[in-house]
Design a protein around this motif. Structure first.
Motif, PDB file in Angstrom:
ATOM      1  N   UNK A  30       0.842  -1.187   0.000  1.00  0.00           N
ATOM      2  CA  UNK A  30       0.000   0.000   0.000  1.00  0.00           C
ATOM      3  C   UNK A  30       0.880   1.241   0.000  1.00  0.00           C
ATOM      4  N   UNK A  31       0.759   2.045  -1.036  1.00  0.00           N
ATOM      5  CA  UNK A  31       1.615   3.213  -1.202  1.00  0.00           C
ATOM      6  C   UNK A  31       1.477   4.217  -0.056  1.00  0.00           C
ATOM      7  N   UNK A  32       0.288   4.327   0.516  1.00  0.00           N
ATOM      8  CA  UNK A  32       0.053   5.329   1.551  1.00  0.00           C
ATOM      9  C   UNK A  32       0.862   5.053   2.815  1.00  0.00           C
ATOM     10  N   UNK A  33       1.362   3.850   2.969  1.00  0.00           N
ATOM     11  CA  UNK A  33       2.123   3.495   4.168  1.00  0.00           C
ATOM     12  C   UNK A  33       3.606   3.859   4.068  1.00  0.00           C
ATOM     13  N   UNK A  34       4.039   4.353   2.934  1.00  0.00           N
ATOM     14  CA  UNK A  34       5.446   4.681   2.740  1.00  0.00           C
ATOM     15  C   UNK A  34       5.641   6.197   2.751  1.00  0.00           C
ATOM     16  N   UNK A  35       6.612   6.626   3.544  1.00  0.00           N
ATOM     17  CA  UNK A  35       6.867   8.059   3.690  1.00  0.00           C
ATOM     18  C   UNK A  35       7.942   8.589   2.756  1.00  0.00           C
ATOM     19  N   UNK A  36       8.779   7.711   2.245  1.00  0.00           N
ATOM     20  CA  UNK A  36       9.910   8.166   1.442  1.00  0.00           C
ATOM     21  C   UNK A  36       9.831   7.542   0.049  1.00  0.00           C
ATOM     22  N   UNK A  37      10.068   8.396  -0.963  1.00  0.00           N
ATOM     23  CA  UNK A  37       9.946   7.953  -2.348  1.00  0.00           C
ATOM     24  C   UNK A  37      11.110   8.469  -3.184  1.00  0.00           C
ATOM     25  N   UNK A  38      11.518   7.662  -4.162  1.00  0.00           N
ATOM     26  CA  UNK A  38      12.497   8.115  -5.126  1.00  0.00           C
ATOM     27  C   UNK A  38      11.811   8.849  -6.269  1.00  0.00           C
ATOM     28  N   UNK A  39      12.620   9.307  -7.219  1.00  0.00           N
ATOM     29  CA  UNK A  39      12.093  10.099  -8.328  1.00  0.00           C
ATOM     30  C   UNK A  39      11.584   9.226  -9.473  1.00  0.00           C
ATOM     31  N   UNK A  40      11.923   7.955  -9.456  1.00  0.00           N
ATOM     32  CA  UNK A  40      11.437   7.028 -10.471  1.00  0.00           C
ATOM     33  C   UNK A  40      12.448   6.773 -11.568  1.00  0.00           C
ATOM     34  N   UNK A  41      12.343   5.600 -12.173  1.00  0.00           N
ATOM     35  CA  UNK A  41      13.161   5.245 -13.324  1.00  0.00           C
ATOM     36  C   UNK A  41      12.255   4.545 -14.340  1.00  0.00           C
ATOM     37  N   UNK A  42      12.378   4.937 -15.598  1.00  0.00           N
ATOM     38  CA  UNK A  42      11.469   4.453 -16.634  1.00  0.00           C
ATOM     39  C   UNK A  42      11.911   3.097 -17.174  1.00  0.00           C
ATOM     40  N   UNK A  43      10.953   2.193 -17.279  1.00  0.00           N
ATOM     41  CA  UNK A  43      11.163   0.892 -17.902  1.00  0.00           C
ATOM     42  C   UNK A  43      10.216   0.781 -19.086  1.00  0.00           C
ATOM     43  N   UNK A  44      10.770   0.522 -20.265  1.00  0.00           N
ATOM     44  CA  UNK A  44       9.970   0.383 -21.474  1.00  0.00           C
ATOM     45  C   UNK A  44      10.281  -0.960 -22.120  1.00  0.00           C
ATOM     46  N   UNK A  45       9.251  -1.764 -22.326  1.00  0.00           N
ATOM     47  CA  UNK A  45       9.417  -3.093 -22.913  1.00  0.00           C
ATOM     48  C   UNK A  45       8.666  -3.126 -24.240  1.00  0.00           C
ATOM     49  N   UNK A  46       9.374  -3.398 -25.300  1.00  0.00           N
ATOM     50  CA  UNK A  46       8.762  -3.434 -26.622  1.00  0.00           C
ATOM     51  C   UNK A  46       8.516  -4.878 -27.050  1.00  0.00           C
TER      52      UNK A  46
END
Length: 123
Positions: A106-122
């Motif tokens: 559950x995302x609401x239970x986490x206080x710290x987040x990164x900026x994200x990294x994109x994954x693209x699968x063709x």
């Protein structure tokens, strides 16, 4: 303030593999609960895998048997090994951490987040 920095995303063909990393700027004992989430365009953020303080792991059904979450406490780094990637895995992947101990999707239970990294699968 905990900082999480993801890396390892990229573009691959279906069936390929990627390993995501999440480096935390704090000792592992301060953020015992960590997880990976993903969000595709037009969709809600969903939990992919989590790792609790007791080593318990959980995976969303669509990645079971293909993805593996792990953590290197000495390096304060969380990993997500992704094998047999499918086009449906295309999304921005986020690392999350919390001072709690539970393995939660559950995302609401986490206080710290990164900026994200994109994954693209063709296909």
């Amino acid at each position: 303030q905990v900082q999480l920095v993801e890396s390892g995303g990229g573009s691959v063909q279906a069936g390929g593999s990627l390993r995501l990393s999440c480096a935390a700027s704090i000792y592992s004992y301060s953020t015992p609960s960590m997880a990976w989430f993903r969000q595709a365009p037009g969709k809600e953020r969903e939990g992919v895998a989590c790792l609790g303080s007791n080593g318990r792991t959980r995976y969303t059904d669509s990645v079971k048997g293909r993805f593996t979450i792990s953590k290197d406490n000495a390096l304060n780094t969380l990993y997500l090994q992704m094998n047999s990637l499918e086009p449906e895995d295309t999304a921005m992947y986020y690392c999350a951490a919390d001072s709690g101990t539970a393995c939660s999707m559950y995302a609401v239970l986490y206080n710290y987040w990164g900026q994200g990294t994109q994954v693209t699968v063709s296909s």
